[in-house]
Write a protein that holds these residues in place. Structure first.
Motif, PDB file in Angstrom:
ATOM      1  N   ALA A  68      27.215  61.856  39.739  1.00  0.00           N
ATOM      2  CA  ALA A  68      28.338  61.415  40.552  1.00  0.00           C
ATOM      3  C   ALA A  68      28.491  61.915  41.772  1.00  0.00           C
ATOM      4  CB  ALA A  68      29.638  61.807  39.526  1.00  0.00           C
ATOM      5  N   LYS A  69      29.143  61.055  42.263  1.00  0.00           N
ATOM      6  CA  LYS A  69      29.114  61.228  44.107  1.00  0.00           C
ATOM      7  C   LYS A  69      30.373  62.140  43.935  1.00  0.00           C
ATOM      8  CE  LYS A  69      27.361  56.956  45.962  1.00  0.00           C
ATOM      9  NZ  LYS A  69      27.724  55.805  46.601  1.00  0.00           N
ATOM     10  N   LEU A  70      30.353  63.036  45.098  1.00  0.00           N
ATOM     11  CA  LEU A  70      31.515  64.011  45.349  1.00  0.00           C
ATOM     12  C   LEU A  70      32.798  63.308  45.457  1.00  0.00           C
ATOM     13  CD1 LEU A  70      32.218  66.960  46.183  1.00  0.00           C
ATOM     14  CD2 LEU A  70      31.783  66.539  48.354  1.00  0.00           C
ATOM     15  N   THR A  71      32.930  62.149  46.022  1.00  0.00           N
ATOM     16  CA  THR A  71      34.112  61.525  46.205  1.00  0.00           C
ATOM     17  C   THR A  71      34.669  60.937  44.545  1.00  0.00           C
ATOM     18  OG1 THR A  71      32.977  59.560  46.588  1.00  0.00           O
ATOM     19  CG2 THR A  71      33.792  60.605  48.437  1.00  0.00           C
ATOM     20  N   GLN A  72      33.714  60.857  43.738  1.00  0.00           N
ATOM     21  CA  GLN A  72      34.218  60.455  42.524  1.00  0.00           C
ATOM     22  C   GLN A  72      34.635  61.573  41.583  1.00  0.00           C
ATOM     23  OE1 GLN A  72      30.081  58.863  41.635  1.00  0.00           O
ATOM     24  NE2 GLN A  72      31.454  57.093  40.450  1.00  0.00           N
ATOM     25  N   ALA A  73      34.468  63.057  41.948  1.00  0.00           N
ATOM     26  CA  ALA A  73      34.868  64.096  41.262  1.00  0.00           C
ATOM     27  C   ALA A  73      36.106  64.735  41.599  1.00  0.00           C
ATOM     28  CB  ALA A  73      33.397  65.202  41.079  1.00  0.00           C
ATOM     29  N   LEU A  74      36.268  64.435  42.971  1.00  0.00           N
ATOM     30  CA  LEU A  74      37.368  65.024  43.660  1.00  0.00           C
ATOM     31  C   LEU A  74      38.808  64.599  43.090  1.00  0.00           C
ATOM     32  CD1 LEU A  74      36.336  65.234  47.591  1.00  0.00           C
ATOM     33  CD2 LEU A  74      36.682  67.143  45.914  1.00  0.00           C
ATOM     34  N   ILE A  75      39.638  65.202  42.744  1.00  0.00           N
ATOM     35  CA  ILE A  75      40.974  64.818  42.322  1.00  0.00           C
ATOM     36  C   ILE A  75      42.033  65.174  43.307  1.00  0.00           C
ATOM     37  CG2 ILE A  75      42.532  65.182  40.441  1.00  0.00           C
ATOM     38  CD1 ILE A  75      40.339  66.160  38.588  1.00  0.00           C
ATOM     39  N   ARG A  76      42.766  64.373  43.608  1.00  0.00           N
ATOM     40  CA  ARG A  76      43.846  64.299  44.519  1.00  0.00           C
ATOM     41  C   ARG A  76      45.031  64.784  43.917  1.00  0.00           C
ATOM     42  NH1 ARG A  76      45.187  60.170  49.188  1.00  0.00           N
ATOM     43  NH2 ARG A  76      46.714  61.279  50.594  1.00  0.00           N
ATOM     44  N   ASP A  77      45.710  66.046  44.234  1.00  0.00           N
ATOM     45  CA  ASP A  77      47.040  66.222  43.733  1.00  0.00           C
ATOM     46  C   ASP A  77      48.187  65.288  43.763  1.00  0.00           C
ATOM     47  OD1 ASP A  77      47.977  69.156  42.891  1.00  0.00           O
ATOM     48  OD2 ASP A  77      49.730  68.054  44.137  1.00  0.00           O
ATOM     49  N   LYS A  78      48.784  65.087  42.829  1.00  0.00           N
ATOM     50  CA  LYS A  78      50.047  63.980  43.098  1.00  0.00           C
ATOM     51  C   LYS A  78      51.345  64.575  43.618  1.00  0.00           C
ATOM     52  CE  LYS A  78      48.993  62.106  38.256  1.00  0.00           C
ATOM     53  NZ  LYS A  78      49.544  62.087  36.878  1.00  0.00           N
ATOM     54  N   ARG A  79      51.354  65.963  43.932  1.00  0.00           N
ATOM     55  CA  ARG A  79      52.566  66.440  44.738  1.00  0.00           C
ATOM     56  C   ARG A  79      52.323  66.640  46.029  1.00  0.00           C
ATOM     57  NH1 ARG A  79      51.956  70.555  39.837  1.00  0.00           N
ATOM     58  NH2 ARG A  79      49.709  70.311  40.924  1.00  0.00           N
ATOM     59  N   VAL A  80      51.157  67.039  46.612  1.00  0.00           N
ATOM     60  CA  VAL A  80      50.808  67.224  47.777  1.00  0.00           C
ATOM     61  C   VAL A  80      49.584  66.434  48.404  1.00  0.00           C
ATOM     62  CG1 VAL A  80      50.395  68.986  49.578  1.00  0.00           C
ATOM     63  CG2 VAL A  80      51.594  69.549  47.538  1.00  0.00           C
ATOM     64  N   GLU A  81      49.803  65.545  49.211  1.00  0.00           N
ATOM     65  CA  GLU A  81      48.506  64.655  49.518  1.00  0.00           C
ATOM     66  C   GLU A  81      47.400  65.125  50.031  1.00  0.00           C
ATOM     67  OE1 GLU A  81      50.207  62.653  53.589  1.00  0.00           O
ATOM     68  OE2 GLU A  81      50.435  61.467  51.716  1.00  0.00           O
ATOM     69  N   THR A  82      47.449  66.378  50.758  1.00  0.00           N
ATOM     70  CA  THR A  82      46.372  66.954  51.337  1.00  0.00           C
ATOM     71  C   THR A  82      45.484  68.175  50.559  1.00  0.00           C
ATOM     72  OG1 THR A  82      47.796  68.793  52.559  1.00  0.00           O
ATOM     73  CG2 THR A  82      47.301  66.401  53.544  1.00  0.00           C
ATOM     74  N   LEU A  83      45.955  68.087  49.305  1.00  0.00           N
ATOM     75  CA  LEU A  83      45.508  68.938  48.192  1.00  0.00           C
ATOM     76  C   LEU A  83      44.386  68.341  47.320  1.00  0.00           C
ATOM     77  CD1 LEU A  83      45.466  72.018  47.203  1.00  0.00           C
ATOM     78  CD2 LEU A  83      47.414  71.398  46.001  1.00  0.00           C
TER      79      LEU A  83
END
Length: 271
Positions: A68-83
């Motif tokens: 998988a690509k790194l961008t596919q594995a990263l999960i963005r937090d629903k509460r803080v957009e920069t986390l």
């Protein structure tokens, strides 16, 4: 380029994962772009503390193995957009972490984030040494008990010998995060006092996190304590620790001590 932090300890159960999530969220809540990375392959708890366990599709091992690509594995937090979260694998072995793969992932994260916070497994095995290898800063988490402090002293030795900085003859910036502290118990002699821990480990104090049910409550609802209850004593301590990481020099208040009493200021400008 971002700064890589490893959150480590010699002993399990001292609060590494809780601290990784809380510090990451605290930095992100102040506008920093942050990724927290779970290196505890086979166990994987950081996604639970972050409340993202149902959103894991790909993980760190998938990225390292080229699945998988790194961008596919990263999960963005629903509460803080920069986390963001990069989870560990529950079904793979630590042997799937390769030095080359870890180096590539960390380099990519450093170019995309202000802070890369690596949640290390306890001890001195492969996952732990790979988690600390590329760190710019180490946060050594310990409880105020003899066995925890002794094991942390061993980890400090590894940080000074097994990291890339050590190989290049550079000093590793290290900070102590003292967790589950109870001043009344320390006064009775049931646990070590702050000064005792500092005397043994001899590294700057990043913060003191008081013993509190707020931390457990936050973990149970899947939120870093700094997001679950920002006014709680542990959350305030983590917010202050995050400010010290950014280079602010703040007095460290010992929880439960008489008002107005401060420990020595062990704050240090971030490298």
């Amino acid at each position: 380029m971002g700064k890589v932090i490893v959150v480590t300890s010699g002993k399990g159960g001292v609060g590494k994962t809780t601290s990784t999530a809380a510090l990451g969220a605290a930095l992100a809540q102040n506008g920093e772009k942050v990724v927290v990375v779970d290196f505890d392959v086979g166990l994987r708890n950081l996604d639970l503390v972050m409340g993202a366990e149902r959103r894991v599709v790909y993980d760190l091992v998938n990225v390292i193995q080229g699945e998988a690509k790194l961008t596919q594995a990263l999960i963005r937090d629903k509460r803080v957009e920069t986390l963001y979260l990069l989870p560990a694998s529950q079904t793979r072995d630590k042997e799937n972490l390769t030095p080359e793969g870890v180096e590539q992932v960390i380099a990519s994260l450093k170019s995309a984030f202000d802070w890369v916070i690596c949640d290390s497994p306890a001890g001195i095995e492969r996952g732990a040494t790979l988690a600390m290898r590329h760190a710019d800063v180490a946060i050594v988490v310990t409880n105020p008990e003899v066995s925890s402090v002794r094991d942390s002293d061993r980890i400090i030795g590894l940080l000074d010998s097994k990291t890339l900085k050590a190989e290049n003859g550079e000093a590793m910036e290290k900070h102590l995060l003292l967790t589950r502290y109870d001043a009344s118990r320390a006064e009775r002699g049931d646990m070590l006092k702050v000064d005792d821990v500092l005397e043994i480990l001899s590294i700057p104090l990043l913060g003191i996190i008081p013993e509190s049910t707020d931390v457990l409550r936050a973990s149970n609802v899947g939120a870093p304590v700094t997001l679950a209850d920002g006014r709680s004593a542990p959350a305030m301590a983590y917010f202050e620790a995050a400010r010290r990481l950014k280079g602010e020099v703040l007095p460290v208040t010992i929880p439960g001590e008489k008002r107005g009493f401060f420990s020595k200021v062990f704050g240090r400008k971030a490298a």
